[in-house]
Design an enzyme around this catalytic site. Structure first.
Site, PDB file in Angstrom:
ATOM      1  N   LYS A  93     -14.169   9.042  13.184  1.00 62.18           N
ATOM      2  CA  LYS A  93     -13.947   8.834  14.600  1.00 62.18           C
ATOM      3  C   LYS A  93     -14.359   7.419  15.002  1.00 62.18           C
ATOM      4  CE  LYS A  93     -14.934  12.472  16.963  1.00 62.18           C
ATOM      5  NZ  LYS A  93     -15.802  13.520  17.567  1.00 62.18           N
ATOM      6  N   LYS A 142       7.435  -8.962 -15.036  1.00 66.20           N
ATOM      7  CA  LYS A 142       8.124  -9.673 -13.965  1.00 66.20           C
ATOM      8  C   LYS A 142       9.491  -9.045 -13.804  1.00 66.20           C
ATOM      9  CE  LYS A 142      10.596 -13.957 -13.470  1.00 66.20           C
ATOM     10  NZ  LYS A 142      11.496 -14.743 -14.301  1.00 66.20           N
ATOM     11  N   LYS A 168       0.126  -5.246 -17.674  1.00 69.29           N
ATOM     12  CA  LYS A 168       0.229  -4.179 -16.677  1.00 69.29           C
ATOM     13  C   LYS A 168       1.654  -4.057 -16.156  1.00 69.29           C
ATOM     14  CE  LYS A 168      -0.599  -4.829 -12.140  1.00 69.29           C
ATOM     15  NZ  LYS A 168       0.624  -5.461 -11.642  1.00 69.29           N
ATOM     16  N   ASP A 170       4.510  -3.439 -13.337  1.00 70.02           N
ATOM     17  CA  ASP A 170       4.647  -3.794 -11.937  1.00 70.02           C
ATOM     18  C   ASP A 170       4.254  -2.547 -11.135  1.00 70.02           C
ATOM     19  OD1 ASP A 170       5.427  -4.689  -9.439  1.00 70.02           O
ATOM     20  OD2 ASP A 170       7.205  -5.686 -10.216  1.00 70.02           O
ATOM     21  N   GLU A 171       3.462  -2.749 -10.069  1.00 71.32           N
ATOM     22  CA  GLU A 171       3.014  -1.564  -9.314  1.00 71.32           C
ATOM     23  C   GLU A 171       4.154  -0.931  -8.522  1.00 71.32           C
ATOM     24  OE1 GLU A 171       2.281  -4.598  -8.511  1.00 71.32           O
ATOM     25  OE2 GLU A 171       2.697  -4.888  -6.372  1.00 71.32           O
ATOM     26  N   GLY A 332      -1.538 -16.135  -7.803  1.00 73.19           N
ATOM     27  CA  GLY A 332      -1.640 -17.601  -7.778  1.00 73.19           C
ATOM     28  C   GLY A 332      -2.335 -18.210  -8.987  1.00 73.19           C
ATOM     29  N   GLY A 354       1.151 -13.637 -13.634  1.00 67.64           N
ATOM     30  CA  GLY A 354       2.538 -13.193 -13.736  1.00 67.64           C
ATOM     31  C   GLY A 354       3.405 -14.428 -13.899  1.00 67.64           C
ATOM     32  N   GLY A 355       3.726 -15.057 -12.768  1.00 68.20           N
ATOM     33  CA  GLY A 355       4.528 -16.286 -12.790  1.00 68.20           C
ATOM     34  C   GLY A 355       3.908 -17.372 -13.657  1.00 68.20           C
TER      35      GLY A 355
END
Lengths: 405, 405
Positions: A93, A142, A168, A170-171, A332, A354-355
């Site tokens: 609450k 990717k 991993k 991709d989510e 990043g 990733g990138g």
């Protein structure tokens, strides 16, 4: 002997008496009323009464704004030993009652006794990978939505060849006819074995666990039977209790990586929500995440650096009697950032890109190598420019992305 | 034929090109990359590509601030038919990418086909209560933590005698040795029967469903076997998918009231989170809530009135092909506010009060009566002052709390 979980809030109010406000929270969220109670009942009810532990009033940097950091102790007697009960008690609450943010919860030993925590944790993952002396390297698939198993296999193989420790999903890759979880695991683990013959390295593949809540355990079993050696899980879309039930289940014999999807709906506001060190740090760890992904301080995803480091602290803090969770600052990340990661996070971190891997001018394999070279340089206090002279992969990565100082 | 779910965002940025930003969301959260794809692959991937439907740039009232309302269509092909998958797709990573708030989701028919929606809904609850011609009245237990079954029975009986239609548990009452769910249901339903003999009214008791996620269905069965005729559920602490699984389960033969606990961590910020009409309106309804509680526009719990009314609209909107959910605006309600509720919400609303019933100078029974008198007056356009002349309960309520104009 009573035992308490203690919640810390930041409450904003231009004119409130914060001490009175704290008192009304402590009473209102526990026994409901106090001063009106007959004395005989007070004796009976005292063990259920919340207690104001601290009220620290601050003048804000924003003109005219005042806030207070308030700590309230809630008797364990009042709630069951699960995260939904605790969160509803301390912020159910109250979350709707003006400008107030939940900063932290100190769990009692009694409460924590129901939480085994991460099954593997930092050390367990290092043991699985046989890597103890450097930061780990993770890469992210990717563009996998809409791709088939051959594409996945190929992408996986290249990532693995680059020398990453973890890959991993991709989510946003859900159960789908092109790459269903069991098939995905089969082809990727096969690619992992082939790569391993060349690299001599072990590798964990965190496959995305999705679908109806009641079927997650059986999905996980399916994936594990197919050879999966790690899971990725979008915790906040299911609730911490589901992670807790997964992680404590004896059939889940692999580490779980917690993805922070949706976390941005909760932590960034100054006035509302749940602070990142609790949301992505302490609660993920208590609920049993072996790795926790969270926004890095280096990318476009914005989180003040002190908050990033507080998430890390919460994941590793030795005061919490469950295994530490591996911090995975994400977004990043390119090789030119690795010395900063080393400086900010030290040895026990997962460098996650990733990138920064797939976008390497010489390709995905070289992308992984460039990271491993950057990690080695950072650990040995060798400037990246120096290291790059012997390593074309690192050289080209730096040429493209630069070095962040 | 492709089908899409469409998400609407409000994105704040001082200098961004919002059209470019929208495009990068549409690509980034679906196929990952587009312009670099070979033409042959584009034909293959187009069915997975997100589409920018609208970008409406606004100058904000706040000097220097700019924002845009952006609508992006996501192919149903990309995610499974569950709310976690949809939310992670449209707002998982994006929630962490600067100042952005998720305002709305338009579900495709295809997506909705997996959601039976509320089992009872507005009409079903009216049928259970045999009340079709007036707003319903709900009361909330007061101070139940630490109390025993006798106290609960007594409190329940008084509330029931006052003529309320529904009684809800306190959302912070969890499984506990003093008032375990089955015992609580037994004594309360017994009190309901005794009261019913006097009032001639039916009554629903929404008992709080709590505990580990995997045991919620069996807890609910236990409660229903013990006589429970409604459930209360803290949806956001467990996730929408758990509500969805509860509501679609054939063993759950009673209505479910969704409590908004923790919602304040998500909706109030202007820049972040998920807007209340989606969070407490549309998603609760699609996931199967028969009643949805949300902050009223009248109490201390702050939500701008147009937002409250948008929650109501989302719960009732005939365009959604599932049963409507009964709106329960909560907090700060006393009899002097009933004409406003009537004006704002009309017939299909639950007037929900705690302190406004228990705090009545003549006691809890009179508190219920005063509300029923106020409802009758409001419906017949009789001023409360006028009605109060014949009804001491209403008179005293007004004397204490006043009439809100």
């Amino acid at each position: 002997m009573s035992s308490y979980c203690v919640a810390t809030y930041r409450s904003f109010d231009d004119k409130a008496d914060f001490h009175k406000k704290a008192q009304s929270i402590a009473v209102g969220l526990t026994v409901g009323s106090w001063t009106e109670l007959p004395e005989a009942q007070k004796a009976e009810m005292e063990k259920h009464l919340g207690i104001v532990r601290e009220v620290a009033v601050h003048e804000s940097d924003v003109p005219g704004e005042r806030y207070a950091d308030i700590r309230i102790a809630y008797p364990d007697l009042n709630f069951s030993r699960d995260i939904p009960a605790l969160l509803v008690t301390v912020f159910g609450k109250l979350s709707m009652d003006g400008k107030i943010k939940l900063l932290d919860i100190d769990f009692s030993e009694e409460f924590l006794s129901a939480f085994p925590g991460p099954k593997f944790g930092l050390q367990g993952i290092r043991d699985l990978l046989s890597v103890h002396d450097r930061p780990l390297l993770m890469s992210i698939f990717k563009s996998v939505v809409g791709h088939d198993l051959d594409n996945l296999r190929e992408q996986f193989y290249k990532q693995a060849l680059g020398g990453v420790d973890l890959i991993k999903d991709d989510e946003i890759l859900f159960e789908n006819p092109l790459t269903p979880i069991e098939k995905r695991v089969e082809v990727c683990m096969d690619a992992a074995r082939r790569a391993s013959e060349q690299t001599g390295q072990k590798l964990l593949y965190a496959v995305n666990l999705t679908g109806p809540t009641s079927q997650l355990i059986s999905q996980a079993r399916k994936a594990i039977n197919a050879g999966a050696n790690a899971l990725l899980f979008n915790v906040l879309s299911y609730g911490y209790d589901v992670l807790h039930e997964l992680s404590r289940n004896p059939d889940i014999t692999v580490p779980i990586a917690a993805h922070p999807a949706l976390a941005g709906a909760l932590y960034p506001s100054r006035h509302y929500g749940i602070a990142a060190p609790l949301l992505l740090g302490k609660l993920m760890r208590v609920a049993g995440a072996d790795l926790s992904l969270f926004p890095s301080p280096y990318g476009s995803v914005v989180m003040p650096k002190e908050e990033n480091l507080a998430v890390k602290e919460a994941l590793l803090d030795a005061a919490l009697p469950v295994k530490p969770t591996l911090p995975v600052p994400s977004a990043g990340i390119h090789p030119g950032i690795v010395p900063l990661i080393w400086q900010d996070f030290g040895l026990d971190v997962v460098v996650n890109a990733g990138g920064g891997i797939h976008g390497h001018p010489m390709g995905t394999v070289a992308g992984g190598h460039a990271f491993r070279q950057a990690i080695e340089a950072a650990m040995n206090h060798v400037p990246l420019e120096e290291k790059a002279k012997q390593h074309p992969e690192l050289e080209q990565a730096i040429a493209l992305w630069g070095i962040r100082k």
